[in-house]
Scaffold this motif. Structure first.
Motif, PDB file in Angstrom:
ATOM      1  N   LEU A  56      -7.823  19.790  -2.578  1.00  0.00           N
ATOM      2  CA  LEU A  56      -6.757  19.681  -1.686  1.00  0.00           C
ATOM      3  C   LEU A  56      -7.150  18.801  -0.797  1.00  0.00           C
ATOM      4  O   LEU A  56      -6.288  17.674  -0.560  1.00  0.00           O
ATOM      5  N   HIS A  57      -8.454  18.311  -0.474  1.00  0.00           N
ATOM      6  CA  HIS A  57      -8.995  17.218   0.398  1.00  0.00           C
ATOM      7  C   HIS A  57      -8.532  15.915  -0.048  1.00  0.00           C
ATOM      8  O   HIS A  57      -8.034  14.868   0.410  1.00  0.00           O
ATOM      9  N   ALA A  58      -8.956  15.991  -1.636  1.00  0.00           N
ATOM     10  CA  ALA A  58      -8.750  14.534  -2.379  1.00  0.00           C
ATOM     11  C   ALA A  58      -7.422  14.195  -2.359  1.00  0.00           C
ATOM     12  O   ALA A  58      -6.958  13.236  -2.305  1.00  0.00           O
ATOM     13  N   GLU A  59      -6.281  15.370  -2.519  1.00  0.00           N
ATOM     14  CA  GLU A  59      -4.769  15.067  -2.776  1.00  0.00           C
ATOM     15  C   GLU A  59      -4.425  14.442  -1.514  1.00  0.00           C
ATOM     16  O   GLU A  59      -3.655  13.682  -1.515  1.00  0.00           O
ATOM     17  N   VAL A  60      -4.745  15.025  -0.521  1.00  0.00           N
ATOM     18  CA  VAL A  60      -4.164  14.803   0.818  1.00  0.00           C
ATOM     19  C   VAL A  60      -4.662  13.365   1.226  1.00  0.00           C
ATOM     20  O   VAL A  60      -4.095  12.512   1.800  1.00  0.00           O
ATOM     21  N   ALA A  61      -5.968  12.892   0.587  1.00  0.00           N
ATOM     22  CA  ALA A  61      -6.309  11.586   1.109  1.00  0.00           C
ATOM     23  C   ALA A  61      -5.374  10.511   0.141  1.00  0.00           C
ATOM     24  O   ALA A  61      -5.218   9.503   0.929  1.00  0.00           O
ATOM     25  N   ARG A  62      -5.154  10.900  -1.043  1.00  0.00           N
ATOM     26  CA  ARG A  62      -4.483  10.116  -1.803  1.00  0.00           C
ATOM     27  C   ARG A  62      -2.988   9.773  -1.114  1.00  0.00           C
ATOM     28  O   ARG A  62      -2.362   8.789  -1.089  1.00  0.00           O
ATOM     29  N   ARG A  63      -2.429  10.835  -0.657  1.00  0.00           N
ATOM     30  CA  ARG A  63      -0.918  10.939  -0.041  1.00  0.00           C
ATOM     31  C   ARG A  63      -1.339   9.994   1.273  1.00  0.00           C
ATOM     32  O   ARG A  63      -0.206   9.191   1.655  1.00  0.00           O
ATOM     33  N   MET A  64      -2.364  10.194   1.986  1.00  0.00           N
ATOM     34  CA  MET A  64      -2.504   9.501   3.370  1.00  0.00           C
ATOM     35  C   MET A  64      -2.500   8.241   2.961  1.00  0.00           C
ATOM     36  O   MET A  64      -2.413   7.076   3.877  1.00  0.00           O
ATOM     37  N   ALA A  65      -3.389   7.708   1.932  1.00  0.00           N
ATOM     38  CA  ALA A  65      -3.699   6.483   1.690  1.00  0.00           C
ATOM     39  C   ALA A  65      -2.045   5.564   1.276  1.00  0.00           C
ATOM     40  O   ALA A  65      -2.259   4.313   1.550  1.00  0.00           O
ATOM     41  N   GLU A  66      -1.164   6.285   0.877  1.00  0.00           N
ATOM     42  CA  GLU A  66       0.043   5.891   0.823  1.00  0.00           C
ATOM     43  C   GLU A  66       0.764   5.323   2.178  1.00  0.00           C
ATOM     44  O   GLU A  66       1.634   4.402   2.018  1.00  0.00           O
ATOM     45  N   ARG A  67       0.269   5.402   3.278  1.00  0.00           N
ATOM     46  CA  ARG A  67       0.866   5.124   4.456  1.00  0.00           C
ATOM     47  C   ARG A  67      -0.104   3.966   5.056  1.00  0.00           C
ATOM     48  O   ARG A  67       0.267   3.407   5.921  1.00  0.00           O
ATOM     49  N   LEU A  68      -1.215   3.677   4.439  1.00  0.00           N
ATOM     50  CA  LEU A  68      -2.017   2.519   4.655  1.00  0.00           C
ATOM     51  C   LEU A  68      -0.993   1.251   5.207  1.00  0.00           C
ATOM     52  O   LEU A  68      -1.729   0.416   5.922  1.00  0.00           O
ATOM     53  N   PRO A  69      -0.317   0.882   4.209  1.00  0.00           N
ATOM     54  CA  PRO A  69       0.402  -0.197   4.227  1.00  0.00           C
ATOM     55  C   PRO A  69       1.073  -0.734   5.774  1.00  0.00           C
ATOM     56  O   PRO A  69       1.366  -1.607   6.042  1.00  0.00           O
ATOM     57  N   VAL A  70       1.179   0.560   6.618  1.00  0.00           N
ATOM     58  CA  VAL A  70       1.537   0.337   7.948  1.00  0.00           C
ATOM     59  C   VAL A  70       0.511  -0.544   8.893  1.00  0.00           C
ATOM     60  O   VAL A  70       0.744  -1.156   9.845  1.00  0.00           O
ATOM     61  N   ILE A  71      -0.724  -0.793   8.463  1.00  0.00           N
ATOM     62  CA  ILE A  71      -1.657  -1.526   9.037  1.00  0.00           C
ATOM     63  C   ILE A  71      -1.489  -2.842   8.461  1.00  0.00           C
ATOM     64  O   ILE A  71      -2.082  -2.965   7.223  1.00  0.00           O
ATOM     65  N   ARG A  72      -1.292  -3.881   9.043  1.00  0.00           N
ATOM     66  CA  ARG A  72      -1.307  -5.179   8.688  1.00  0.00           C
ATOM     67  C   ARG A  72      -2.433  -5.927   8.770  1.00  0.00           C
ATOM     68  O   ARG A  72      -2.852  -6.638   7.868  1.00  0.00           O
ATOM     69  N   SER A  73      -3.337  -5.483   9.823  1.00  0.00           N
ATOM     70  CA  SER A  73      -4.953  -6.181   9.925  1.00  0.00           C
ATOM     71  C   SER A  73      -5.686  -5.465   8.818  1.00  0.00           C
ATOM     72  O   SER A  73      -5.378  -4.324   8.416  1.00  0.00           O
ATOM     73  N   GLN A  74      -6.480  -6.431   8.561  1.00  0.00           N
ATOM     74  CA  GLN A  74      -7.839  -5.838   7.838  1.00  0.00           C
ATOM     75  C   GLN A  74      -8.942  -5.624   8.655  1.00  0.00           C
ATOM     76  O   GLN A  74      -9.565  -6.585   9.068  1.00  0.00           O
ATOM     77  N   PRO A  75      -9.248  -4.431   8.726  1.00  0.00           N
ATOM     78  CA  PRO A  75     -10.323  -4.158   9.676  1.00  0.00           C
ATOM     79  C   PRO A  75     -11.765  -4.654   9.156  1.00  0.00           C
ATOM     80  O   PRO A  75     -12.123  -4.462   7.827  1.00  0.00           O
ATOM     81  N   GLU A  76     -12.739  -4.929   9.803  1.00  0.00           N
ATOM     82  CA  GLU A  76     -13.746  -5.478   9.570  1.00  0.00           C
ATOM     83  C   GLU A  76     -14.750  -4.147   9.277  1.00  0.00           C
ATOM     84  O   GLU A  76     -15.894  -4.477   8.265  1.00  0.00           O
ATOM     85  N   ALA A  77     -14.777  -3.047   9.833  1.00  0.00           N
ATOM     86  CA  ALA A  77     -15.423  -1.969   9.668  1.00  0.00           C
ATOM     87  C   ALA A  77     -14.576  -0.741   9.522  1.00  0.00           C
ATOM     88  O   ALA A  77     -13.532  -0.668  10.462  1.00  0.00           O
ATOM     89  N   VAL A  78     -14.874   0.126   8.503  1.00  0.00           N
ATOM     90  CA  VAL A  78     -13.790   1.342   8.452  1.00  0.00           C
ATOM     91  C   VAL A  78     -14.615   2.656   8.851  1.00  0.00           C
ATOM     92  O   VAL A  78     -15.954   2.749   8.180  1.00  0.00           O
ATOM     93  N   LEU A  79     -14.364   3.575   9.813  1.00  0.00           N
ATOM     94  CA  LEU A  79     -15.129   4.701  10.106  1.00  0.00           C
ATOM     95  C   LEU A  79     -14.531   5.930   9.279  1.00  0.00           C
ATOM     96  O   LEU A  79     -13.278   6.189   9.395  1.00  0.00           O
ATOM     97  N   GLN A  80     -15.429   6.358   8.380  1.00  0.00           N
ATOM     98  CA  GLN A  80     -14.885   7.614   7.677  1.00  0.00           C
ATOM     99  C   GLN A  80     -15.263   8.833   8.426  1.00  0.00           C
ATOM    100  O   GLN A  80     -16.566   9.070   8.205  1.00  0.00           O
ATOM    101  N   TRP A  81     -14.582   9.448   9.084  1.00  0.00           N
ATOM    102  CA  TRP A  81     -14.962  10.702   9.912  1.00  0.00           C
ATOM    103  C   TRP A  81     -15.093  12.034   8.869  1.00  0.00           C
ATOM    104  O   TRP A  81     -14.274  12.413   8.285  1.00  0.00           O
TER     105      TRP A  81
END
Length: 315
Positions: free
Chosen positions: A40-65
């Motif tokens: 279920l965590h992997a499935e929710v990650a896939r669905r949450m990734a569909e929302r990433l287009p709201v971020i227009r900037s490209q981060p230099e570093a990504v924190l995976q908590w």
């Protein structure tokens, strides 16, 4: 359903949840020992990734908590191939697991799927470490959500973006009703409502918080398969749960009650409420007073932001 939160100070959020910390630690231990993170965590990650287009900037570093349990590494690498990946883990066992994944032989597919990231414990994350903080299926396991949100804000750079998912209080309502019918106590700790999480975000200092949720229905062919997957997802961390070990007779009653709830197709259904949230980390702004004290860290953050005021919520 999506809700933009108003720009007003809500009532003070509560601090620690009524959760058994030892039970949460056992869940984290099972995640560290399991071959894979929960499906279920992997499935929710896939669905949450569909929302990433709201971020227009490209981060230099990504924190995976809580990177391993978040099951999001491949998605984030694909979306941000040039960004440094910082994987944050909550326990020594999960730290060792993520570091081992990064030290696989150069020819191993496991290395290229998860290697090359810097792996840190929660206490090791420096201030303003990343432009995107991604926390998939983390918050519902937090003992003190407001404290965790404050930690997330500290870890984000100014104008950085927070994206997270968590389970909401409608999760496993069917199982709660079944336990009530059996007089069996609570099957799980209470979960935080998304509006309360939104209030916590505002109190933590985040800007433009937006919350939305969806209902996912999972089905299983047998009670045994259902219980096995629920155990993989977590455990009962409610201090009000029935004390002591359950007997074989109790497990037989539970499985019989679950089987009675199967639908016409013979499968047993349970609903999960998945809550998604995102917000910005604005530049700090000192309160106006006759005398105002500003910390050196806040002054540096304002200088980095070019003296810009915090981002205002969208109308």
């Amino acid at each position: 359903m999506s809700h933009a939160l108003p720009n007003e100070a809500p009532k003070a959020a509560s601090t620690a949840r009524n959760v058994d910390a030892a039970a949460v630690a056992r869940v984290l231990g099972r995640w560290a020992a399991a071959a894979e993170p929960p499906w279920l965590h992997a499935e929710v990650a896939r669905r949450m990734a569909e929302r990433l287009p709201v971020i227009r900037s490209q981060p230099e570093a990504v924190l995976q908590w809580w990177a391993h349990a978040g099951a999001s590494d491949a998605l984030l690498r694909q979306t941000y191939p040039k960004a440094r990946q910082l994987q944050v883990e909550p326990t020594p066992a999960l730290l060792a697991r993520s570091r081992q994944a990064g030290s696989a032989p150069w020819w191993s597919a496991r290395r290229w799927a998860g290697g090359g990231a810097q792996v840190l414990g929660e206490a090791e994350v420096p201030a303003a470490a990343g432009g995107l903080l991604w926390a998939n299926m983390v918050l519902h396991a937090a003992i003190d959500p407001p404290a965790l949100l404050a930690q997330w804000r500290r870890a984000l750079a100014v104008d950085g973006f927070l994206m997270f998912s968590t389970l909401g209080p409608d999760t496993l309502r069917e199982l709660h009703a079944l336990y009530a019918d059996l007089g069996a106590g609570s099957p799980g700790a209470p979960l935080v409502d998304m509006h309360d999480i939104g209030d916590m975000l505002v109190h933590a200092g985040f800007a433009d918080p937006v919350m939305d949720q969806e209902q996912l229905t999972l089905t299983w062919a047998t009670p045994e398969a259902l219980l096995a997957e629920l155990r993989q997802l977590g455990g009962n961390a409610d201090p009000a749960r029935a004390p002591g070990l359950r007997t074989p007779r109790w497990h037989h009653r539970l499985k019989a009650a679950l089987a009675e709830r199967a639908g016409a197709d013979g499968r047993i259904a349970m609903r999960f409420e998945v809550v998604y949230g995102h917000a910005f980390n604005p530049a700090p702004r000192p309160a106006v007073a006759a005398q105002t004290a500003v910390s050196l860290d806040d002054m540096r953050a304002m200088v980095r932001a070019g003296g810009r005021p915090p981002r205002k919520p969208s109308p």
